[in-house]
Design an enzyme around this catalytic site. Structure first.
Site, PDB file in Angstrom:
ATOM      1  CD  GLU A  88      15.319  98.071  44.016  1.00 37.89           C
ATOM      2  OE1 GLU A  88      14.634  97.865  43.008  1.00 37.89           O
ATOM      3  OE2 GLU A  88      16.482  97.640  44.144  1.00 37.89           O
ATOM      4  CG  ASP A 102      18.977  98.210  46.283  1.00 37.57           C
ATOM      5  OD1 ASP A 102      19.096  97.575  45.227  1.00 37.57           O
ATOM      6  OD2 ASP A 102      18.330  99.267  46.370  1.00 37.57           O
ATOM      7  CB  SER A 161      16.656  96.371  41.111  1.00 34.41           C
ATOM      8  OG  SER A 161      15.711  97.147  40.575  1.00 34.41           O
TER       9      SER A 161
END
Ligand SMILES: *[C@@H]1O[C@H](CO)[C@@H](O)[C@H](O)[C@H]1NC(C)=O
Ligand SMILES: *[C@@H]1O[C@H](CO)[C@@H](O)[C@H](O)[C@H]1NC(C)=O
Ligand SMILES: *[C@@H]1O[C@H](CO)[C@@H](O)[C@H](O)[C@H]1NC(C)=O
Ligand SMILES: *[C@@H]1O[C@H](CO)[C@@H](O)[C@H](O)[C@H]1NC(C)=O
Ligand SMILES: *[C@@H]1O[C@H](CO)[C@@H](O)[C@H](O)[C@H]1NC(C)=O
Ligand SMILES: *[C@@H]1O[C@H](CO)[C@@H](O)[C@H](O)[C@H]1NC(C)=O
Ligand SMILES: *[C@@H]1O[C@H](CO)[C@@H](O)[C@H](O)[C@H]1NC(C)=O
EC number: 3.4.14.10
Length: 641
Positions: free
Chosen positions: A261, A265, A558
């Site tokens: 994650e 990002d 995400s």
């Protein structure tokens, strides 16, 4: 910004097309050999958009060797007096006249002056144009060329022409390789989809982009460097600024501990905002982060404490401060926990925060979530944008077998069929981002290449993956969304049974929204009077990522969220440069101007028992108002005071 990797010239061998070329023009590039690897296919579609890069001829390259000797030769008095990157750019940049001449040529040919970007290092002009525009500009024909070894396709021409008077100012002209975007989303694909030009080189110091992390999601430099090297011209070693809250840790030097994650990002945001910096806000000490129950609160309250001290003592809905037994407490009494006091108001908030974490509103006490929502409102009042992922399980949650904690299939109610909206995007004062996908066979050159994500279980992810969306059971429809939701029901009623009600506030701070009670005996499976989710969308599938030392494709809202957030950060940057304030709370402007987003009209977010909503014309509870169109969004936000 993918200059380096795509310097494959626009010219390829093949039959040279006979075209009437004016005498003022001459052939600038032509390939003389025959490549067996590249097969010429159909004419490129006339309205396909090509990301065009014009390499400008540089000055002083004849002196470059001497410059280098001057600082490197042991007998030179200037030995070791290395140049700054600014000095290098200054020495080799094309003359202003040359840039102006080339620019004028483009403008005369109908390329919008606003679209032409002069790169940071002054060596490129970049813009998007249709095949038709480029064919008339360069007196050529673009065809699709197929790489017979790999099946990859890219648009190219056999030879092209430029006016004699500008030839001296140009090295070469090239479109990037965007043929892969239906299989793999690279930074070049994102830039082409949303028409994002390279970021300006001068940055506004106060505009670092904020990204929230938790749940032991660490970033690492090895993965970042691999990603930068393969997909961007961002220098190795570039890394975020870490704000570690209440004993948190943001970074690891052990690549096997990196978090997908966190890497996702950063790898989506950096290509859009660089050279602007990114600030990571990582929340909670490692003891709390390692507890399975962090997926319950995500540390949002303790994060808010750290950026907005007033929250530490704020009272509303029967609660003061954090909620014991739900939020972590500091000093942490647990072994290895952070022994300092709870951090209150110690970090200045960034102008934009991207959050790729969330859960279901049914799992969170009503008072707890309302108080937190109020806090997002208060920070919106201060000009801060909160942008959250809308979730990856369509109208439901993950099924219990795959880690969900609601009905067996991920829905609610005695029959496991009532839709299960996500949190904290149910809060009207944040912007929620759903996910889109370029399905196989679509091309970023198409007028509308994207649809809502729907990946059935096993293709390729273990669970069904679809864009989180629906209607809250906790919050009513906010004023700015009323007309969009009304139009949706009027023109595209989903035809599913519904109920109308909102969970009650309760003096019991632990009281959860009782969705079965709201539905009663109506047989309804969604709430007709709730806040609609999501607000907007962005690409969230087949994202090219380096994490844990290796390359892989990842998907999720995400990924959509850092893309959208980075674009908002860029818009703030332009506003700040003009002496304007940040954009702050986005939703009222976006709902008033849906034309700045690409409406997504295909796809579904079915889940649970196989029911769900469809993406349709206008706002819908799958992809919201649609995906960003950077030039249109920028123009709109710059037109505001
Ligand atoms: C474009 O990408 C495809 C798919 O990865 C690849 O096969 C092809 O070689 C690339 N073309 C160029 C010119 O790099
Ligand atoms: C940057 O890092 C990558 C990955 O480790 C490496 O392959 C590349 O050579 C490095 N580039 C430079 C300029 O050091
Ligand atoms: C990354 O770059 C290396 C070196 O050029 C190359 O071997 C590798 O295939 C690239 N990986 C991807 C996913 O493009
Ligand atoms: C790196 O992390 C992995 C996974 O947690 C662990 O097994 C390994 O021992 C660590 N390596 C070092 C050098 O700490
Ligand atoms: C979370 O887990 C920790 C450790 O097991 C426990 O102390 C804490 O009370 C739990 N919090 C909640 C909300 O369940
Ligand atoms: C429309 O969406 C469906 C999934 O719901 C997908 O299979 C199809 O390929 C999409 N069409 C286009 C043109 O993207
Ligand atoms: C995916 O969704 C379908 C209903 O559309 C359901 O039958 C199936 O069990 C789901 N698969 C998983 C792994 O959740």
């Amino acid at each position: 910004m993918l200059w380096n990797s795509f310097v494959v010239a626009a010219a390829f061998a093949g039959t040279v097309t006979a075209l009437a070329v004016p005498e003022t023009h001459i052939v600038h590039e032509k390939r003389d050999y025959t490549s067996r690897r590249w097969a010429k296919r159909d004419r490129a579609k006339p309205h396909a958009r090509l990301p065009v890069r014009i390499g400008l001829a540089q000055n002083n390259l004849d002196k470059a060797h001497d410059y280098l000797m001057d600082v490197s030769h042991p007998t030179s008095p200037n030995y070791g007096k290395h140049w700054t990157s600014e000095e290098v750019i200054e020495a080799f940049k094309p003359s202003d006249d040359a840039v102006q001449t080339v620019r004028q040529w483009l403008v005369d040919a109908g390329i919008s002056v606003k679209e032409i970007v002069h790169s940071d290092n002054k060596q490129w002009l970049a813009f998007d144009a249709s095949t038709k525009q480029m064919e008339s500009l360069l007196h050529t024909e673009y065809h699709e060329y197929e790489d017979i070894k790999t099946g990859g396709v890219m648009p190219a021409c056999d030879q092209y022409h430029v006016p004699k008077h500008i030839q001296q100012h140009i090295d070469y002209i090239t479109p990037a390789n965007l043929s892969i975007c239906d299989k793999e989303i690279t930074p070049a694909c994102v830039a082409a989809l949303y028409k994002i030009p390279p970021a300006p080189r001068d940055v506004v110091k106060s505009n670092s982009m904020g990204i929230f992390e938790a749940e032991l999601q660490f970033w690492d430099q090895v993965d970042l460097d691999k990603f930068f090297t393969n997909f961007t011209n961002i220098p190795n070693g570039t890394h975020p600024i870490d704000y570690n809250i209440d004993g948190a840790v943001s970074k690891t030097t052990n690549v096997s501990e990196a978090g997908v994650e966190a890497m996702l990002d950063l790898e989506l945001a950096y290509p859009i905002v660089y050279p602007q910096t990114i600030s990571i806000f990582n929340e909670d000490d490692l003891f709390y982060q390692a507890q399975a129950n962090q997926t319950y609160n995500y540390g949002y309250n303790t994060f808010l404490d750290a950026i907005d001290g007033s929250y530490c003592t704020y009272s509303a809905y029967g609660e003061t401060g954090d909620l014991p037994n739900v939020d972590p407490t500091y000093p942490d009494p647990n072994l290895g926990g952070y022994k300092g006091q709870l951090q209150c108001g110690i970090y200045k908030p960034t102008n934009v925060f991207s959050f790729s974490y969330g859960g279901q509103e049914a799992d969170i006490p009503v008072s707890y979530q309302k108080r937190q929502c109020n806090e997002y409102l208060k920070l919106g009042l201060q000009g801060i944008s909160f942008i959250f992922a809308s979730g990856d399980s369509g109208v439901g949650n993950a099924p219990v077998a795959l880690g969900g904690d609601n009905g067996p299939s991920g829905c609610l109610g005695p029959n496991d069929d009532i839709f299960n909206p996500t949190w904290p995007v149910n809060c009207p004062y944040v912007t929620s981002v759903g996910a889109t996908k370029v399905y196989p066979g679509s091309s970023v050159f198409d007028a509308q290449p994207e649809s809502a994500v729907y990946d059935p279980a096993g293709h390729p992810y273990q669970s069904n993956y679809s864009s989180g969306g629906g209607f809250s059971n906790v919050y009513g429809i906010p004023s700015f969304q009323k007309s969009a939701v009304a139009t949706y029901f009027a023109d595209h009623d989903p035809g599913l049974p519904y109920y109308s009600g909102l969970a009650k506030d309760s003096s019991d701070v632990y009281a959860h929204p009782d969705v079965a009670a709201l539905a009663g005996s109506s047989g309804g499976i969604y709430n007709r009077i709730g806040r609609g989710i999501p607000d907007v969308a962005a690409n969230g599938d087949n994202i090219a990522t380096y994490a844990l030392g290796s390359f892989a494709l990842h998907g999720g809202t995400s990924a959509s969220t850092p893309i959208f957030s980075a674009i908002i950060n860029r818009i703030n940057e332009e506003r700040l440069k003009r002496g304007k304030k940040t954009v702050g709370f986005l939703n009222p402007t976006l709902y008033a101007h849906p034309e700045v987003l690409n409406d997504i009209v295909n796809g579904t977010n079915k889940a649970c028992q196989g029911e769900g909503f469809n993406a349709v014309k206008g706002w819908d509870p799958v992809t919201g108002l649609g995906t960003p169109n950077y030039p249109k969004m920028l123009e709109l936000f710059l037109s505001l005071p």
